[in-house]
Design an enzyme around this catalytic site. Structure first.
Site, PDB file in Angstrom:
ATOM      1  CB  SER A 228     107.656 -31.845   0.722  1.00  0.00           C
ATOM      2  OG  SER A 228     106.515 -31.333   1.685  1.00  0.00           O
TER       3      SER A 228
ATOM      4  CG  HIS B 299     106.876 -36.104   4.188  1.00  0.00           C
ATOM      5  ND1 HIS B 299     105.949 -35.437   4.413  1.00  0.00           N
ATOM      6  CD2 HIS B 299     107.483 -34.932   3.097  1.00  0.00           C
ATOM      7  CE1 HIS B 299     105.718 -34.173   4.146  1.00  0.00           C
ATOM      8  NE2 HIS B 299     106.707 -33.887   3.279  1.00  0.00           N
TER       9      HIS B 299
ATOM     10  CG  HIS C 218     102.599 -35.007  12.557  1.00  0.00           C
ATOM     11  ND1 HIS C 218     102.907 -33.680  12.790  1.00  0.00           N
ATOM     12  CD2 HIS C 218     102.062 -35.137  11.207  1.00  0.00           C
ATOM     13  CE1 HIS C 218     103.103 -32.759  11.597  1.00  0.00           C
ATOM     14  NE2 HIS C 218     102.776 -33.496  10.518  1.00  0.00           N
TER      15      HIS C 218
ATOM     16  NE  ARG D 109      97.289 -32.585   7.479  1.00  0.00           N
ATOM     17  CZ  ARG D 109      98.498 -32.904   7.008  1.00  0.00           C
ATOM     18  NH1 ARG D 109      98.978 -32.227   5.817  1.00  0.00           N
ATOM     19  NH2 ARG D 109      99.175 -33.409   7.748  1.00  0.00           N
TER      20      ARG D 109
ATOM     21  CG  ASP E 186      99.705 -39.216   4.469  1.00  0.00           C
ATOM     22  OD1 ASP E 186      99.475 -38.622   3.604  1.00  0.00           O
ATOM     23  OD2 ASP E 186     100.878 -39.027   4.929  1.00  0.00           O
TER      24      ASP E 186
HETATM   25  N1  CMX Z   1     104.034 -46.499  14.082  1.00  0.00           N
HETATM   26  C1  CMX Z   1     104.833 -47.273  15.030  1.00  0.00           C
HETATM   27  N2  CMX Z   1     105.964 -46.609  15.416  1.00  0.00           N
HETATM   28  C2  CMX Z   1     106.085 -45.150  15.709  1.00  0.00           C
HETATM   29  C3  CMX Z   1     104.804 -44.604  14.834  1.00  0.00           C
HETATM   30  C4  CMX Z   1     103.807 -45.287  14.099  1.00  0.00           C
HETATM   31  N3  CMX Z   1     103.036 -44.946  13.410  1.00  0.00           N
HETATM   32  N4  CMX Z   1     105.094 -43.256  15.016  1.00  0.00           N
HETATM   33  C5  CMX Z   1     106.068 -42.925  15.693  1.00  0.00           C
HETATM   34  N5  CMX Z   1     106.539 -44.228  16.059  1.00  0.00           N
HETATM   35  C6  CMX Z   1     107.945 -44.582  16.666  1.00  0.00           C
HETATM   36  C7  CMX Z   1     109.108 -43.855  16.092  1.00  0.00           C
HETATM   37  O1  CMX Z   1     109.433 -44.614  15.129  1.00  0.00           O
HETATM   38  C8  CMX Z   1     110.022 -43.734  17.214  1.00  0.00           C
HETATM   39  O2  CMX Z   1     110.654 -44.934  17.240  1.00  0.00           O
HETATM   40  P1  CMX Z   1     112.312 -45.095  17.978  1.00  0.00           P
HETATM   41  O3  CMX Z   1     112.209 -44.421  19.199  1.00  0.00           O
HETATM   42  O4  CMX Z   1     112.283 -46.755  18.019  1.00  0.00           O
HETATM   43  O5  CMX Z   1     113.051 -44.722  16.770  1.00  0.00           O
HETATM   44  C9  CMX Z   1     109.247 -43.224  18.509  1.00  0.00           C
HETATM   45  O6  CMX Z   1     107.950 -43.703  17.933  1.00  0.00           O
HETATM   46  C10 CMX Z   1     109.208 -41.930  18.810  1.00  0.00           C
HETATM   47  O7  CMX Z   1     108.691 -41.421  17.680  1.00  0.00           O
HETATM   48  P2  CMX Z   1     107.895 -39.830  17.429  1.00  0.00           P
HETATM   49  O8  CMX Z   1     108.854 -38.928  18.305  1.00  0.00           O
HETATM   50  O9  CMX Z   1     106.560 -40.098  18.076  1.00  0.00           O
HETATM   51  O10 CMX Z   1     107.683 -39.631  15.965  1.00  0.00           O
HETATM   52  P3  CMX Z   1     108.822 -38.638  14.973  1.00  0.00           P
HETATM   53  O11 CMX Z   1     108.532 -37.319  15.217  1.00  0.00           O
HETATM   54  O12 CMX Z   1     110.032 -39.307  15.099  1.00  0.00           O
HETATM   55  O13 CMX Z   1     108.275 -39.220  13.687  1.00  0.00           O
HETATM   56  C11 CMX Z   1     106.570 -39.906  11.971  1.00  0.00           C
HETATM   57  C12 CMX Z   1     107.035 -38.936  12.833  1.00  0.00           C
HETATM   58  C13 CMX Z   1     105.356 -39.352  11.081  1.00  0.00           C
HETATM   59  C14 CMX Z   1     107.753 -39.925  11.077  1.00  0.00           C
HETATM   60  C15 CMX Z   1     106.100 -41.138  12.819  1.00  0.00           C
HETATM   61  O14 CMX Z   1     105.214 -41.025  13.458  1.00  0.00           O
HETATM   62  C16 CMX Z   1     105.817 -42.267  11.675  1.00  0.00           C
HETATM   63  O15 CMX Z   1     106.691 -42.896  11.278  1.00  0.00           O
HETATM   64  N6  CMX Z   1     104.412 -42.380  11.433  1.00  0.00           N
HETATM   65  C17 CMX Z   1     104.145 -43.386  10.361  1.00  0.00           C
HETATM   66  C18 CMX Z   1     104.366 -43.001   8.875  1.00  0.00           C
HETATM   67  C19 CMX Z   1     103.518 -41.877   8.683  1.00  0.00           C
HETATM   68  O16 CMX Z   1     102.345 -41.964   8.816  1.00  0.00           O
HETATM   69  N7  CMX Z   1     103.934 -40.706   8.055  1.00  0.00           N
HETATM   70  C20 CMX Z   1     103.219 -39.475   7.530  1.00  0.00           C
HETATM   71  C21 CMX Z   1     103.158 -38.195   8.254  1.00  0.00           C
HETATM   72  C22 CMX Z   1     102.265 -37.235   7.671  1.00  0.00           C
HETATM   73  C23 CMX Z   1     103.233 -36.644   6.381  1.00  0.00           C
HETATM   74  O17 CMX Z   1     104.190 -36.349   6.410  1.00  0.00           O
HETATM   75  O18 CMX Z   1     102.408 -36.746   5.371  1.00  0.00           O
END
Ligand code: CMX
Length: 398
Positions: A205, A235, A281, A290, A336
């Protein structure tokens, strides 16, 4: 890095806040507990007023109570919406997601842009920040009215609840417009709107608002673009997704599951190729402060709430499971994972709406930064991309 979402590339100037992977967010160098201590509060309240945080984000200084009061009055006096925005919101079908309505209304508000008027009138570029600042103040002032209109239209049959009182603070007015009169809910809103405001510049964002603003799109158009990014499930929409996931969990295993039942449910989520919302994250490597401050709020005000207890139990079980997958870089909860539980407790059950609250707060940080981008005269953002073929040549791959 190019194939991996540009993690770790230092590529943006962002004055209001910096995110440390271990320690979490610092607003102009101040941690969340420091802001809770230092920023002015409402009379009888314990949580910081978001107006004070905005002052800190945009000026770098902790404001006095009088300065915060002046911002509250300023925002209340600028809060009226033009007719075409009200009419459009009132004519939208209830089935349209609240975030879509929010983004559409913000886009339509650009009819009011001082930046557009000044640009069309031939303003010198050294002065861009001035109308950008006016738009910022007007937009932040109007967001609670936009957000509350959407809430009342979708969930309360379109009936209004009160009007803006110029003697009250921004969060009080927002709670009142939403139709909530519990002072503890208003305090929660003050905390919520403070902590969701900014998370440095690279998140979707913030970066989107910055990018679109760099084309000299006005603050309304830039912020609306940022809100379309916040509406993604990885996000800001994650706060809605957490509640949906919790509901599925309760349907399956009830309100008081065993640790084993929880573990199995979490593994099933992962095995079906889905993420555990509210965990992980891209930058953070510890529990999000937070999350911690919302947990502290819950421990103080709703320690015996069933859903809070379930969320606390999940906090123990999810991190080791995510670590066991061997690929998740941060197994800890983010902001979140906790926000929805608090809102549910005070009666705001409409989870599809939660990201709108996040959006109202996010305006404080990304618009403070947008004003700085225009003041610093930052140019249009235009990084270089390569095709895979060219990239292979560049690194000498066969
Ligand atoms: N559940 C399952 N798998 C997860 C995970 C979770 N909570 N967090 C990361 N992973 C997975 C990723 O999908 C990725 O999988 P692949 O290699 O199969 O593609 C792997 O672990 C490595 O990812 P990462 O480097 O740890 O995390 P990223 O920086 O790529 O992604 C985020 C960060 C937030 C998108 C991810 O942790 C996620 O999808 N979390 C759940 C959604 C969420 O809570 N989002 C809110 C974030 C805060 C905000 O912006 O408001």
């Amino acid at each position: 890095m190019m194939y991996g979402g540009m993690r770790g590339i230092k590529a943006l100037i962002w004055e209001p806040s910096v995110l440390d992977p271990e320690e979490g967010i610092r607003f102009r160098g101040k941690s969340i507990p420091e802001c809770q201590k230092l920023l002015p509060k409402a009379k009888g309240g314990e949580e910081p007023l978001p107006e004070g945080l905005f002052w800190l984000l945009i000026t770098g200084d902790i404001p006095t109570e009088a300065q915060v009061k002046a911002i509250s009055q300023e925002w209340a006096s600028r809060s009226a919406l033009p007719d075409h925005v009200v009419k459009t919101l009132n004519s939208l079908p209830k089935s349209i997601h609240p975030m879509t309505q929010f983004s559409a209304a913000i886009t339509l508000l650009n009819s009011e842009s001082e930046f557009v008027k000044a640009y069309t009138g031939g303003i010198h570029k050294s002065k861009y920040w001035e109308p950008a600042y006016e738009d910022t103040m007007n937009l932040i002032a109007k967001l609670p009215v936009v957000a509350a209109t959407i809430y009342r239209n979708i969930y309360k049959g379109g009936k209004g609840a009160g009007s803006v009182d110029t003697s009250k603070d921004w969060s009080w007015n927002f709670a009142n417009l939403l139709g909530y009169d519990n002072p503890q809910f208003t305090e929660l809103l003050r905390l919520y709107l403070t902590i969701h405001s900014d998370h440095e510049g690279g998140n979707v964002s913030a970066h989107t608002t910055h990018l679109v603003g760099s084309a000299l799109s006005d603050p309304y158009l830039s912020f609306a673009a940022g809100m379309n990014g916040l509406a993604g499930p990885l996000h800001g929409l994650a706060n809605q997704e957490v509640l949906i996931w919790l509901e599925k969990l309760r349907e399956k295993v009830g309100d008081s599951p065993s640790d084993e039942q929880l573990k199995e449910f979490i593994w099933n989520t992962l095995k079906s190729g889905q993420v555990v919302p509210g965990y992980g994250h891209a930058v953070l490597r510890k529990t999000d402060p937070r999350y911690t401050c919302q947990r502290e709020f819950a421990l103080k005000h709703l320690p015996d709430d069933k859903l809070f207890k379930l969320v606390s139990q999940i906090y123990k079980i999810v991190p080791p499971v995510l670590t066991e997958t061997g690929k998740v870089k941060n197994p800890w909860p983010n902001v979140d994972a906790h926000s929805g539980v608090l809102l549910q407790y005070y009666g705001m059950k409409e989870m599809n709406y939660y990201t709108v609250l996040f959006g109202v707060s996010r305006a404080l940080g990304v618009l403070a930064s947008l004003v700085w981008s225009r003041a610093l005269g930052l140019p249009i953002e235009r990084p270089k991309s390569l095709s895979t073929d060219l990239l292979k040549k560049l690194v000498g791959a066969k």
